[in-house]
Design a protein around this motif. Sequence first.
Motif, PDB file in Angstrom:
ATOM      1  N   GLY A   1      -3.574  -2.991  -7.018  1.00  0.00           N
ATOM      2  CA  GLY A   1      -3.601  -3.985  -8.088  1.00  0.00           C
ATOM      3  C   GLY A   1      -2.526  -3.744  -9.134  1.00  0.00           C
ATOM      4  N   THR A   2      -2.279  -2.471  -9.428  1.00  0.00           N
ATOM      5  CA  THR A   2      -1.234  -2.147 -10.413  1.00  0.00           C
ATOM      6  C   THR A   2       0.145  -2.534  -9.874  1.00  0.00           C
ATOM      7  OG1 THR A   2      -2.516  -0.335 -11.364  1.00  0.00           O
ATOM      8  CG2 THR A   2      -0.130  -0.289 -11.706  1.00  0.00           C
ATOM      9  N   VAL A   3       0.395  -2.240  -8.606  1.00  0.00           N
ATOM     10  CA  VAL A   3       1.680  -2.622  -8.013  1.00  0.00           C
ATOM     11  C   VAL A   3       1.829  -4.145  -8.037  1.00  0.00           C
ATOM     12  CG1 VAL A   3       3.130  -2.558  -5.956  1.00  0.00           C
ATOM     13  CG2 VAL A   3       1.721  -0.579  -6.539  1.00  0.00           C
ATOM     14  N   SER A   4       0.753  -4.857  -7.709  1.00  0.00           N
ATOM     15  CA  SER A   4       0.797  -6.324  -7.742  1.00  0.00           C
ATOM     16  C   SER A   4       1.123  -6.828  -9.144  1.00  0.00           C
ATOM     17  CB  SER A   4      -0.537  -6.902  -7.276  1.00  0.00           C
ATOM     18  OG  SER A   4      -0.514  -8.316  -7.295  1.00  0.00           O
ATOM     19  N   ASN A   5       0.536  -6.189 -10.162  1.00  0.00           N
ATOM     20  CA  ASN A   5       0.836  -6.591 -11.542  1.00  0.00           C
ATOM     21  C   ASN A   5       2.285  -6.295 -11.904  1.00  0.00           C
ATOM     22  OD1 ASN A   5      -1.669  -7.651 -12.179  1.00  0.00           O
ATOM     23  ND2 ASN A   5      -2.488  -5.701 -12.931  1.00  0.00           N
ATOM     24  N   VAL A   6       2.814  -5.182 -11.443  1.00  0.00           N
ATOM     25  CA  VAL A   6       4.216  -4.855 -11.709  1.00  0.00           C
ATOM     26  C   VAL A   6       5.117  -5.954 -11.161  1.00  0.00           C
ATOM     27  CG1 VAL A   6       6.093  -3.278 -11.076  1.00  0.00           C
ATOM     28  CG2 VAL A   6       3.899  -2.365 -11.847  1.00  0.00           C
ATOM     29  N   ILE A   7       4.772  -6.482  -9.985  1.00  0.00           N
ATOM     30  CA  ILE A   7       5.598  -7.496  -9.332  1.00  0.00           C
ATOM     31  C   ILE A   7       5.402  -8.872  -9.950  1.00  0.00           C
ATOM     32  CG2 ILE A   7       5.989  -8.716  -7.143  1.00  0.00           C
ATOM     33  CD1 ILE A   7       5.113  -6.052  -5.763  1.00  0.00           C
ATOM     34  N   ASN A   8       4.122  -9.215 -10.225  1.00  0.00           N
ATOM     35  CA  ASN A   8       3.809 -10.589 -10.616  1.00  0.00           C
ATOM     36  C   ASN A   8       3.489 -10.780 -12.091  1.00  0.00           C
ATOM     37  OD1 ASN A   8       3.824 -11.770  -7.841  1.00  0.00           O
ATOM     38  ND2 ASN A   8       2.132 -10.336  -7.531  1.00  0.00           N
ATOM     39  N   GLN A   9       2.948  -9.765 -12.743  1.00  0.00           N
ATOM     40  CA  GLN A   9       2.571  -9.876 -14.153  1.00  0.00           C
ATOM     41  C   GLN A   9       2.943  -8.592 -14.900  1.00  0.00           C
ATOM     42  OE1 GLN A   9      -1.641 -10.852 -13.133  1.00  0.00           O
ATOM     43  NE2 GLN A   9      -1.346 -12.661 -14.433  1.00  0.00           N
ATOM     44  N   PRO A  10       4.236  -8.302 -15.003  1.00  0.00           N
ATOM     45  CA  PRO A  10       4.665  -7.020 -15.581  1.00  0.00           C
ATOM     46  C   PRO A  10       4.223  -6.823 -17.026  1.00  0.00           C
ATOM     47  CG  PRO A  10       6.516  -8.524 -15.304  1.00  0.00           C
ATOM     48  CD  PRO A  10       5.375  -9.126 -14.577  1.00  0.00           C
ATOM     49  N   GLU A  11       3.932  -7.909 -17.734  1.00  0.00           N
ATOM     50  CA  GLU A  11       3.514  -7.786 -19.124  1.00  0.00           C
ATOM     51  C   GLU A  11       2.144  -7.105 -19.247  1.00  0.00           C
ATOM     52  OE1 GLU A  11       1.904 -11.613 -17.528  1.00  0.00           O
ATOM     53  OE2 GLU A  11       3.839 -10.580 -17.482  1.00  0.00           O
ATOM     54  N   ARG A  12       1.404  -7.002 -18.144  1.00  0.00           N
ATOM     55  CA  ARG A  12       0.073  -6.388 -18.171  1.00  0.00           C
ATOM     56  C   ARG A  12       0.111  -4.891 -17.880  1.00  0.00           C
ATOM     57  NH1 ARG A  12      -4.213  -9.888 -14.873  1.00  0.00           N
ATOM     58  NH2 ARG A  12      -5.534  -8.363 -15.953  1.00  0.00           N
TER      59      ARG A  12
ATOM     60  N   ALA B   1       5.740   2.735 -19.317  1.00  0.00           N
ATOM     61  CA  ALA B   1       5.969   3.937 -18.521  1.00  0.00           C
ATOM     62  C   ALA B   1       5.594   3.699 -17.058  1.00  0.00           C
ATOM     63  CB  ALA B   1       5.175   5.101 -19.091  1.00  0.00           C
ATOM     64  N   THR B   2       4.416   3.080 -16.834  1.00  0.00           N
ATOM     65  CA  THR B   2       3.978   2.800 -15.464  1.00  0.00           C
ATOM     66  C   THR B   2       4.898   1.790 -14.802  1.00  0.00           C
ATOM     67  OG1 THR B   2       1.680   3.236 -16.068  1.00  0.00           O
ATOM     68  CG2 THR B   2       2.053   1.968 -14.065  1.00  0.00           C
ATOM     69  N   LEU B   3       5.320   0.792 -15.570  1.00  0.00           N
ATOM     70  CA  LEU B   3       6.220  -0.226 -15.050  1.00  0.00           C
ATOM     71  C   LEU B   3       7.507   0.400 -14.527  1.00  0.00           C
ATOM     72  CD1 LEU B   3       6.525  -3.360 -14.787  1.00  0.00           C
ATOM     73  CD2 LEU B   3       7.700  -3.298 -16.987  1.00  0.00           C
ATOM     74  N   GLU B   4       8.092   1.272 -15.323  1.00  0.00           N
ATOM     75  CA  GLU B   4       9.347   1.913 -14.929  1.00  0.00           C
ATOM     76  C   GLU B   4       9.136   2.810 -13.716  1.00  0.00           C
ATOM     77  OE1 GLU B   4      12.789   4.881 -16.806  1.00  0.00           O
ATOM     78  OE2 GLU B   4      11.124   4.161 -18.061  1.00  0.00           O
ATOM     79  N   HIS B   5       8.025   3.554 -13.708  1.00  0.00           N
ATOM     80  CA  HIS B   5       7.743   4.472 -12.605  1.00  0.00           C
ATOM     81  C   HIS B   5       7.576   3.707 -11.284  1.00  0.00           C
ATOM     82  CE1 HIS B   5       5.991   7.595 -10.168  1.00  0.00           C
ATOM     83  NE2 HIS B   5       4.819   6.946 -10.087  1.00  0.00           N
ATOM     84  N   VAL B   6       6.762   2.638 -11.292  1.00  0.00           N
ATOM     85  CA  VAL B   6       6.507   1.897 -10.066  1.00  0.00           C
ATOM     86  C   VAL B   6       7.779   1.205  -9.586  1.00  0.00           C
ATOM     87  CG1 VAL B   6       5.199  -0.013  -9.057  1.00  0.00           C
ATOM     88  CG2 VAL B   6       4.057   1.622 -10.574  1.00  0.00           C
ATOM     89  N   ARG B   7       8.558   0.674 -10.505  1.00  0.00           N
ATOM     90  CA  ARG B   7       9.810   0.020 -10.104  1.00  0.00           C
ATOM     91  C   ARG B   7      10.775   1.001  -9.445  1.00  0.00           C
ATOM     92  NH1 ARG B   7      10.829  -4.100 -15.266  1.00  0.00           N
ATOM     93  NH2 ARG B   7       9.611  -5.839 -14.401  1.00  0.00           N
TER      94      ARG B   7
ATOM     95  N   LYS C   1       0.827  -1.209   0.000  1.00  0.00           N
ATOM     96  CA  LYS C   1       0.000   0.000   0.000  1.00  0.00           C
ATOM     97  C   LYS C   1       0.860   1.258   0.000  1.00  0.00           C
ATOM     98  CE  LYS C   1      -4.199  -1.821   2.182  1.00  0.00           C
ATOM     99  NZ  LYS C   1      -5.094  -1.732   3.359  1.00  0.00           N
ATOM    100  N   ASP C   2       2.014   1.193   0.704  1.00  0.00           N
ATOM    101  CA  ASP C   2       2.919   2.343   0.703  1.00  0.00           C
ATOM    102  C   ASP C   2       3.447   2.609  -0.701  1.00  0.00           C
ATOM    103  OD1 ASP C   2       3.005   2.832   3.622  1.00  0.00           O
ATOM    104  OD2 ASP C   2       3.961   0.859   3.672  1.00  0.00           O
ATOM    105  N   VAL C   3       3.799   1.535  -1.413  1.00  0.00           N
ATOM    106  CA  VAL C   3       4.285   1.690  -2.784  1.00  0.00           C
ATOM    107  C   VAL C   3       3.195   2.289  -3.663  1.00  0.00           C
ATOM    108  CG1 VAL C   3       5.151   0.466  -4.813  1.00  0.00           C
ATOM    109  CG2 VAL C   3       5.905  -0.220  -2.535  1.00  0.00           C
ATOM    110  N   ALA C   4       1.964   1.780  -3.540  1.00  0.00           N
ATOM    111  CA  ALA C   4       0.859   2.286  -4.365  1.00  0.00           C
ATOM    112  C   ALA C   4       0.599   3.766  -4.093  1.00  0.00           C
ATOM    113  CB  ALA C   4      -0.396   1.460  -4.089  1.00  0.00           C
ATOM    114  N   ARG C   5       0.592   4.148  -2.807  1.00  0.00           N
ATOM    115  CA  ARG C   5       0.331   5.544  -2.451  1.00  0.00           C
ATOM    116  C   ARG C   5       1.440   6.453  -2.975  1.00  0.00           C
ATOM    117  NH1 ARG C   5      -0.906   4.566   2.259  1.00  0.00           N
ATOM    118  NH2 ARG C   5       1.185   4.639   3.194  1.00  0.00           N
ATOM    119  N   GLU C   6       2.703   6.034  -2.811  1.00  0.00           N
ATOM    120  CA  GLU C   6       3.818   6.853  -3.273  1.00  0.00           C
ATOM    121  C   GLU C   6       3.847   6.970  -4.789  1.00  0.00           C
ATOM    122  OE1 GLU C   6       7.352   9.139  -2.734  1.00  0.00           O
ATOM    123  OE2 GLU C   6       5.820   8.442  -1.320  1.00  0.00           O
ATOM    124  N   ALA C   7       3.464   5.896  -5.487  1.00  0.00           N
ATOM    125  CA  ALA C   7       3.492   5.909  -6.957  1.00  0.00           C
ATOM    126  C   ALA C   7       2.236   6.516  -7.560  1.00  0.00           C
ATOM    127  CB  ALA C   7       3.681   4.487  -7.470  1.00  0.00           C
ATOM    128  N   GLY C   8       1.197   6.693  -6.759  1.00  0.00           N
ATOM    129  CA  GLY C   8      -0.049   7.240  -7.266  1.00  0.00           C
ATOM    130  C   GLY C   8      -0.819   6.259  -8.135  1.00  0.00           C
TER     131      GLY C   8
END
Length: 382
Positions: A62-73, A77-83, A51-58
């Motif tokens: 679910g998006t953070v979870s996808n970045v970690i587990n299903q980055p192809e989705r 730009a969002t992938l790089e930002h969240v990482r 939740k801290d990652v999601a709040r900081e990344a805006g």
Amino acid sequence: MAATPGVRGGQDGRPGGMRVERVTGTARTVGESGGGSGADRGAGGRTVGIKDVAREAGVSVGTVSNVINQPERVSPATLEHVRRVIDRLGYVRSESARQLRAGRSRIMALLVLDMGNPFFVDIARGAERTARAAGLGVMVCNSDQNPGDEADYLSLFAEQRVRGVLVTPADPSGANLRDFRRHGIPYVLVDRVGGDGGGCSVSVDDVVGGSLAIRHLAAAGHRSFAYVSGPDRLQQVRDRREGALLALAEAGLPAAALREIPADRLDVASGRDAGSRLLGLADRPTAVFCANDLLALGVLQALYAAGVRVPEEMAIVGYDDIEFAAAATVPLTSVRQPALTLGARAAELLLEETGEAAADHRHQQVVLQPELVVRRSSLTPR
């Protein structure tokens, strides 16, 4: 199954250093959901969760979870930002949470008798290579030839719910493994023959190995031998003695031609002590067979310190063919065990038993064959 045992010249070269991934039961973990449960701690000591990652990344959780587990989705730009946010906050995915969802661990445990013995290091290398190729890590533990320590580690493995265990038993009664079996975690015996139907095993025919050693020494003209053994509770020690006696019988020599010098442990210090007792014998044997190479190296040190020439006055044969055997002051003849293959094959069997085709798995008792590697410590005929 390896080829029929044979004899060949020594090799001075060995594979390079090993890297074993050590995974402890106290590795720091973080939660996949929520800001607190099982989360990592940032630089300030505060728990960092998804939740801290999601709040900081805006973005959403679910998006953070996808970045970690299903980055192809996720869009590039969002992938790089969240990482970048994940890196900045120091967030680490919770492996324990992932295991709970998946229903199985990505950790394989390996419990050996003595990590100070290069033979077991090579077993670990073989197991680690196979595990890594399958996406698993290896937790390496050392029972130190102590049944009590073995029981403690097996309890730890059950608590951690590891994928399975590769084990060289220290408990001769088998009680520790019988108790462990109730947890439903598969295990494979390494360097030990399995006979109770409880699981797979990968071993080396140590009776053949003991025969190879004494047969070689008898063919060189020796008629009086010593066997520097180890703890008699170890099946390997007993099997190598049995093989030595069989070889004596083949050569028409009495069992009394082999005198046993027991050692408390299978290490260099015990070998030096056995060497001192060997030197004190009134009717000193002309050839020594040792239950492993560390004992043989200790015997060699004792003989060298006493001015006894090897092999002119006393020949020595070890067992395992560890890297140090070829590098000894007098290169050591040794019965080679395929340690890398032992570890790799054991890991393969465990992966088969715990993989997608587990329902079709049948327990196997794989027996590999040793070979004699002849070097200078036994070459002088009598």
